[in-house]
Design a protein around this motif. Structure first.
Motif, short mmCIF file in Angstrom:
data_model
loop_
_atom_site.label_atom_id
_atom_site.label_comp_id
_atom_site.label_asym_id
_atom_site.label_seq_id
_atom_site.Cartn_x
_atom_site.Cartn_y
_atom_site.Cartn_z
N THR A 93 0.42 -0.75 -0.11
CA THR A 93 0.00 0.12 0.03
C THR A 93 0.61 1.46 -0.13
N SER A 94 1.91 0.91 0.39
CA SER A 94 2.76 2.47 0.60
C SER A 94 3.74 3.25 -0.31
N VAL A 95 3.67 1.28 -1.64
CA VAL A 95 3.71 2.10 -2.55
C VAL A 95 3.07 2.71 -3.66
N VAL A 96 1.94 1.55 -3.70
CA VAL A 96 1.07 2.05 -4.46
C VAL A 96 0.16 3.72 -4.20
N ALA A 97 0.16 3.91 -3.08
CA ALA A 97 -0.06 5.21 -2.78
C ALA A 97 0.56 6.57 -2.64
N GLY A 141 -0.16 -17.04 1.96
CA GLY A 141 0.83 -16.90 0.04
C GLY A 141 -0.01 -15.53 0.18
N MET A 142 -1.07 -14.73 0.20
CA MET A 142 -0.80 -13.69 -0.64
C MET A 142 -0.32 -12.11 0.21
N MET A 143 0.49 -13.47 1.50
CA MET A 143 1.94 -12.21 1.95
C MET A 143 2.35 -12.57 0.98
N GLY A 144 3.16 -13.29 0.78
CA GLY A 144 4.10 -13.49 -0.94
C GLY A 144 3.84 -12.54 -1.52
N ILE A 145 2.37 -12.78 -2.09
CA ILE A 145 2.17 -12.09 -3.64
C ILE A 145 1.95 -10.61 -3.55
N SER A 146 1.75 -9.93 -1.91
CA SER A 146 1.78 -8.59 -1.80
C SER A 146 3.31 -8.11 -1.69
N ARG A 147 4.31 -9.05 -1.32
CA ARG A 147 5.36 -8.06 -0.90
C ARG A 147 5.83 -8.87 -2.69
N GLY A 148 6.35 -9.31 -3.19
CA GLY A 148 6.50 -9.49 -4.77
C GLY A 148 5.72 -8.45 -5.75
N VAL A 149 4.74 -8.09 -5.29
CA VAL A 149 3.92 -7.46 -5.50
C VAL A 149 4.65 -5.89 -6.25
N MET A 151 7.51 -5.42 -4.98
CA MET A 151 8.95 -5.32 -5.38
C MET A 151 8.77 -5.17 -6.56
N TRP A 152 8.23 -5.46 -7.47
CA TRP A 152 8.01 -5.33 -8.75
C TRP A 152 7.28 -4.24 -9.16
N VAL A 153 6.40 -3.41 -8.75
CA VAL A 153 6.19 -1.97 -9.41
C VAL A 153 6.53 -0.89 -9.00
N SER A 154 7.69 -1.54 -7.84
CA SER A 154 8.39 0.11 -7.61
C SER A 154 10.04 -0.61 -7.66
N GLY A 251 6.99 5.29 -0.24
CA GLY A 251 7.20 4.32 -0.50
C GLY A 251 7.72 3.18 -0.37
N ARG A 252 7.83 1.66 0.86
CA ARG A 252 8.39 0.85 0.44
C ARG A 252 8.47 -0.46 0.10
N PHE A 253 8.36 -1.41 -0.37
CA PHE A 253 7.57 -3.04 -0.09
C PHE A 253 8.05 -3.39 1.47
N GLN A 254 8.91 -3.22 1.41
CA GLN A 254 9.87 -3.59 2.42
C GLN A 254 9.32 -2.73 3.72
#
Length: 326
Positions: A93-97, A141-149, A151-154, A251-254
């Motif tokens: 969310t921090s990345v997308v926002a 599973g959603m934890m991994g998906i969210s973290r990966g997305v 990383m990808w979009v940022s 915003g950072r995926f970490q």
């Protein structure tokens, strides 16, 4: 030889009173623990500024975001489910926002963040409630998906947040001497407490977690309740992500990595059962503060990060042990 029948009649009552007293003591263990640990650190770390106004405000700022996610997790655990994806959702969310904020302004940034939380929460809730997939597996599973997305979009790079209004409202501002983060916790905490304790929805959450079969026979839509509580944690994690972005001005995926463990520990320490049917929002907030005080005290005490992780792990084990006794 005569038998004192009056004494025999009094014995079960005494045992019941002892059991009730023991249960009540366990209900207040987080408050007792908070006061005890705070006093110990205040004495041992007095010369290192533990009781300084700046340090105490820093503790409140550091624990506010975890406390907000813990409020929502109180509903999830009370309903007999769990959400391991809250930290990763906050980071995404921090990345997308941040990206929406940079391109389209503050309204779009906040809307994008909330929409993401609703979407991920709806997926978690739908798969758990209507497809009967355990929430542990879904949210893992959603934890991994969210973290990966994230990383990808940022592109693994921080997304700068430079909007002054957003920065003030979401984490970095102060109204007088009071940090905005504390106001967020107070407002959302009051709302969540009333919702869990005083509304039909709160009673349905407790019923769904305590005895789902009896709840169904009583007219409670258990599937709907489980969907709603997981939707709630998605939104709370999204708010937490925007608060991270405002406080750190990027915003950072970490961001939020590992928060799911602190959130669950805070909720269980606060008095919410890990197995459903029992919950408290106020206790979860105090549990988050307790973890924040411990982390702050360990840092001021000079412990290395590895030692802090050991202490946090021990605290989680303690939380689960207390939760099994409730």
């Amino acid at each position: 030889m005569s038998i004192d029948t009056k004494a025999l009649k009094k014995e079960p009552a005494t045992a019941a009173q002892t059991k009730q007293w023991y249960g009540n003591w366990r209900d207040y263990v987080v408050y007792i623990g908070f006061v005890a640990i705070f006093v110990v650190f205040a004495i041992l770390l007095q010369e290192r500024g533990f009781l300084s106004a700046n340090n105490l405000l820093n503790i409140l700022r550091q624990t506010a975001i975890v406390a907000i996610m813990a409020m929502a997790m109180s509903f999830v655990l009370s309903a007999g489910e769990i959400d391991l994806s809250v930290g990763a959702i906050a980071g995404l969310t921090s990345v997308v926002a941040g990206m929406a904020l940079m391109q389209y302004g503050i309204v779009a940034g906040v809307a994008a963040g909330l929409a993401l939380g609703l979407l991920v929460g709806a997926v978690n809730g739908g798969l758990t409630a209507y497809f009967n997939i355990p929430s542990f597996l879904v949210t893992l599973g959603m934890m991994g998906i969210s973290r990966g997305v994230g990383m990808w979009v940022s592109g693994t790079s921080p997304v700068p947040v430079i909007d002054d209004t957003f920065i003030f409202a979401f984490g970095s501002g102060n109204i007088g001497p009071v940090p905005v983060l504390v106001i967020w916790v107070a407002a959302l905490g009051a709302l969540a407490h009333v919702a869990l304790r005083k509304t039909p929805f709160g009673r349905q959450v407790m019923a769904a977690g305590g005895n789902p079969i009896a709840a169904r026979y009583s007219g409670v839509n258990v599937r709907k309740v489980k969907f709603q509580v997981l939707l709630l944690t998605g939104v709370a994690a999204a708010i937490a992500g925007m608060l991270y972005a405002g406080r750190l001005q990027s915003g950072r995926f970490q961001l939020g990595e590992g928060d799911e463990l602190s959130v669950i520990a805070a909720v269980v320490l606060g008095g919410t059962s890990l197995f459903g049917g029992r919950g408290t929002v106020m206790g979860s907030i105090v549990g988050a503060l307790l973890i924040g005080v411990i982390n702050n005290g360990l840092i001021l005490g000079g412990l290395e990060y590895s030692q802090q992780l050991i202490a946090r792990g021990a605290l989680i084990i303690l939380a689960v042990a207390i939760g099994r006794g409730r």
